[in-house]
Design an enzyme around this catalytic site. Structure first.
Site, PDB file in Angstrom:
ATOM      1  N   TYR A  41      47.926   5.278  37.591  1.00  0.00           N
ATOM      2  CA  TYR A  41      47.864   6.881  36.934  1.00  0.00           C
ATOM      3  C   TYR A  41      48.053   7.759  38.625  1.00  0.00           C
ATOM      4  O   TYR A  41      48.190   8.636  38.989  1.00  0.00           O
ATOM      5  CB  TYR A  41      46.498   7.249  36.270  1.00  0.00           C
ATOM      6  CG  TYR A  41      46.868   8.900  35.970  1.00  0.00           C
ATOM      7  CD1 TYR A  41      47.819   9.165  35.700  1.00  0.00           C
ATOM      8  CD2 TYR A  41      46.209   9.361  36.568  1.00  0.00           C
ATOM      9  CE1 TYR A  41      47.603  11.241  35.839  1.00  0.00           C
ATOM     10  CE2 TYR A  41      45.487  10.908  37.083  1.00  0.00           C
ATOM     11  CZ  TYR A  41      45.916  11.269  37.137  1.00  0.00           C
ATOM     12  OH  TYR A  41      46.235  12.522  36.623  1.00  0.00           O
TER      13      TYR A  41
HETATM   14  N1  LIG Z   1      42.550  14.561  32.274  1.00  0.00           N
HETATM   15  C1  LIG Z   1      42.564  15.384  33.332  1.00  0.00           C
HETATM   16  O1  LIG Z   1      40.998  15.211  33.482  1.00  0.00           O
HETATM   17  C2  LIG Z   1      43.008  15.689  34.150  1.00  0.00           C
HETATM   18  C3  LIG Z   1      42.496  15.930  35.817  1.00  0.00           C
HETATM   19  C4  LIG Z   1      43.407  16.309  36.955  1.00  0.00           C
HETATM   20  C5  LIG Z   1      44.360  16.580  36.813  1.00  0.00           C
HETATM   21  N2  LIG Z   1      45.125  15.853  34.985  1.00  0.00           N
HETATM   22  C6  LIG Z   1      46.843  15.953  35.116  1.00  0.00           C
HETATM   23  O2  LIG Z   1      46.676  17.778  34.815  1.00  0.00           O
HETATM   24  C7  LIG Z   1      48.141  17.505  33.670  1.00  0.00           C
HETATM   25  C8  LIG Z   1      48.323  18.761  32.919  1.00  0.00           C
HETATM   26  O3  LIG Z   1      47.060  18.541  31.863  1.00  0.00           O
HETATM   27  P1  LIG Z   1      47.407  18.832  30.156  1.00  0.00           P
HETATM   28  O4  LIG Z   1      45.866  18.390  29.431  1.00  0.00           O
HETATM   29  O5  LIG Z   1      47.870  20.210  30.211  1.00  0.00           O
HETATM   30  O6  LIG Z   1      48.079  17.041  29.748  1.00  0.00           O
HETATM   31  P2  LIG Z   1      49.136  17.167  28.485  1.00  0.00           P
HETATM   32  O7  LIG Z   1      48.291  18.465  27.214  1.00  0.00           O
HETATM   33  O8  LIG Z   1      48.530  15.482  27.914  1.00  0.00           O
HETATM   34  O9  LIG Z   1      50.552  17.881  29.211  1.00  0.00           O
HETATM   35  C9  LIG Z   1      51.103  17.395  29.157  1.00  0.00           C
HETATM   36  C10 LIG Z   1      52.666  17.360  29.000  1.00  0.00           C
HETATM   37  O10 LIG Z   1      53.955  16.533  29.361  1.00  0.00           O
HETATM   38  C11 LIG Z   1      54.568  16.316  28.366  1.00  0.00           C
HETATM   39  N3  LIG Z   1      55.299  15.325  28.706  1.00  0.00           N
HETATM   40  C12 LIG Z   1      55.294  13.367  28.502  1.00  0.00           C
HETATM   41  N4  LIG Z   1      56.356  13.231  28.896  1.00  0.00           N
HETATM   42  C13 LIG Z   1      57.384  13.954  28.792  1.00  0.00           C
HETATM   43  C14 LIG Z   1      58.741  13.551  28.844  1.00  0.00           C
HETATM   44  N5  LIG Z   1      59.121  12.574  28.816  1.00  0.00           N
HETATM   45  N6  LIG Z   1      59.537  14.670  28.637  1.00  0.00           N
HETATM   46  C15 LIG Z   1      59.149  16.388  29.058  1.00  0.00           C
HETATM   47  N7  LIG Z   1      57.790  16.523  28.795  1.00  0.00           N
HETATM   48  C16 LIG Z   1      56.980  15.588  28.583  1.00  0.00           C
HETATM   49  C17 LIG Z   1      54.126  15.772  27.390  1.00  0.00           C
HETATM   50  O11 LIG Z   1      54.651  16.944  25.931  1.00  0.00           O
HETATM   51  P3  LIG Z   1      54.450  15.697  24.267  1.00  0.00           P
HETATM   52  O12 LIG Z   1      54.164  16.684  24.510  1.00  0.00           O
HETATM   53  O13 LIG Z   1      56.062  16.046  24.190  1.00  0.00           O
HETATM   54  O14 LIG Z   1      54.031  14.475  24.674  1.00  0.00           O
HETATM   55  C18 LIG Z   1      53.007  17.087  27.207  1.00  0.00           C
HETATM   56  O15 LIG Z   1      53.232  18.525  26.438  1.00  0.00           O
HETATM   57  C19 LIG Z   1      48.479  15.555  32.979  1.00  0.00           C
HETATM   58  O16 LIG Z   1      48.981  15.587  32.600  1.00  0.00           O
HETATM   59  C20 LIG Z   1      48.023  14.768  34.462  1.00  0.00           C
HETATM   60  O17 LIG Z   1      48.333  14.571  35.064  1.00  0.00           O
HETATM   61  C21 LIG Z   1      44.740  15.296  33.954  1.00  0.00           C
END
Ligand SMILES: NC(=O)c1ccc[n+]([C@@H]2O[C@H](COP(=O)([O-])OP(=O)(O)OC[C@H]3O[C@@H](n4cnc5c(N)ncnc54)[C@H](OP(=O)(O)O)[C@@H]3O)[C@@H](O)[C@H]2O)c1
Length: 211
Positions: free
Chosen positions: A126
């Protein structure tokens, strides 16, 4: 301003799309699942269906003034999907910006993406993908901002953060990340900057203005 958010049905993205609409901007969310379109429409945002792993993003961002990469493969996904979504999708978005002459690109990265020594082994795919995506954006020649949130929570936002190039590890509600992103899009002082953001003691507007 017309803004396109990639990963438009994500938890941060939906909060951001709602804020953009509240602030009078145009907001389009790029989603891969047509069943998610109604949720975006209920926010006042325009859904655009595109799977960033199998399609180009050129048409998805047409007409935009700015883009936000908020997609992610998610914690349960295989390492290969970190490459195709977290890295590959971010690079496709750079290419789509070039094709459409869009310069403003805001990246949702992660705290520690710039600290390889702090990566736990199981999280390495990641962080490698996030670090490579950030590096591609930094050298792309676009008007970029890289926002590196700490560990995300679904607690209600406080609108009080710490935003600094190098923060101690911390937590931040998704509400506050979305607020930071909305402010960044309106703050040209953040162009060319990368910074961590965690919960803190500075109002978001002031924290972003100080970057
Ligand atoms: N978790 C943590 O603590 C953390 C910390 C720092 C940064 N982050 C970053 O912050 C980002 C956003 O967080 P979040 O909570 O908003 O994430 P999330 O709710 O998992 O949203 C990610 C989105 O990406 C979409 N996606 C995945 N594969 C795709 C594809 N092939 N084509 C189009 N869309 C696609 C997903 O769509 P589907 O709904 O269709 O699956 C989902 O809606 C994370 O992805 C990560 O990189 C996370």
């Amino acid at each position: 301003m017309d803004v396109v958010v990639i990963g438009g049905h994500g938890k941060i993205a939906r909060r951001l799309l709602g804020l953009l609409i509240e602030r009078g901007h145009g907001a389009r969310g790029v989603i891969r699942n047509p069943d998610h379109a109604a949720d975006l429409e209920s926010l006042g945002a325009e859904p655009f269906i595109c799977d960033l792993e199998t399609e180009e993003l050129t048409d998805a961002v047409a007409g935009a003034d700015a883009v936000v990469f908020a997609a992610g493969a998610g914690p349960g996904s295989e390492p290969e999907r970190k490459k195709t979504v977290d890295l590959g999708g971010a690079v496709k978005l750079i290419e789509a910006c070039r094709a459409n002459e869009i310069s403003r690109y805001v990246m949702v990265s992660s705290i520690n993406a710039d600290h390889p020594g702090d990566w736990p082994e199981q999280m390495r795919p990641y962080f490698e993908a996030k670090a490579a995506a950030d590096a591609e954006l930094e050298k792309a020649g676009l008007a970029h901002t890289i926002v590196r949130p700490g560990s995300l929570s679904d607690e209600p936002g406080t609108a009080m953060v710490s935003a600094a190039p190098d923060s101690p590890y911390g937590v931040i509600p998704r509400d506050d990340v979305a607020l930071v992103l909305a402010e960044v899009l309106e703050a040209d002082n953040t162009i060319g900057k990368s910074f961590d953001v965690v919960s803190g003691e500075t109002p978001v507007k002031a924290a972003v203005a100080a970057r």
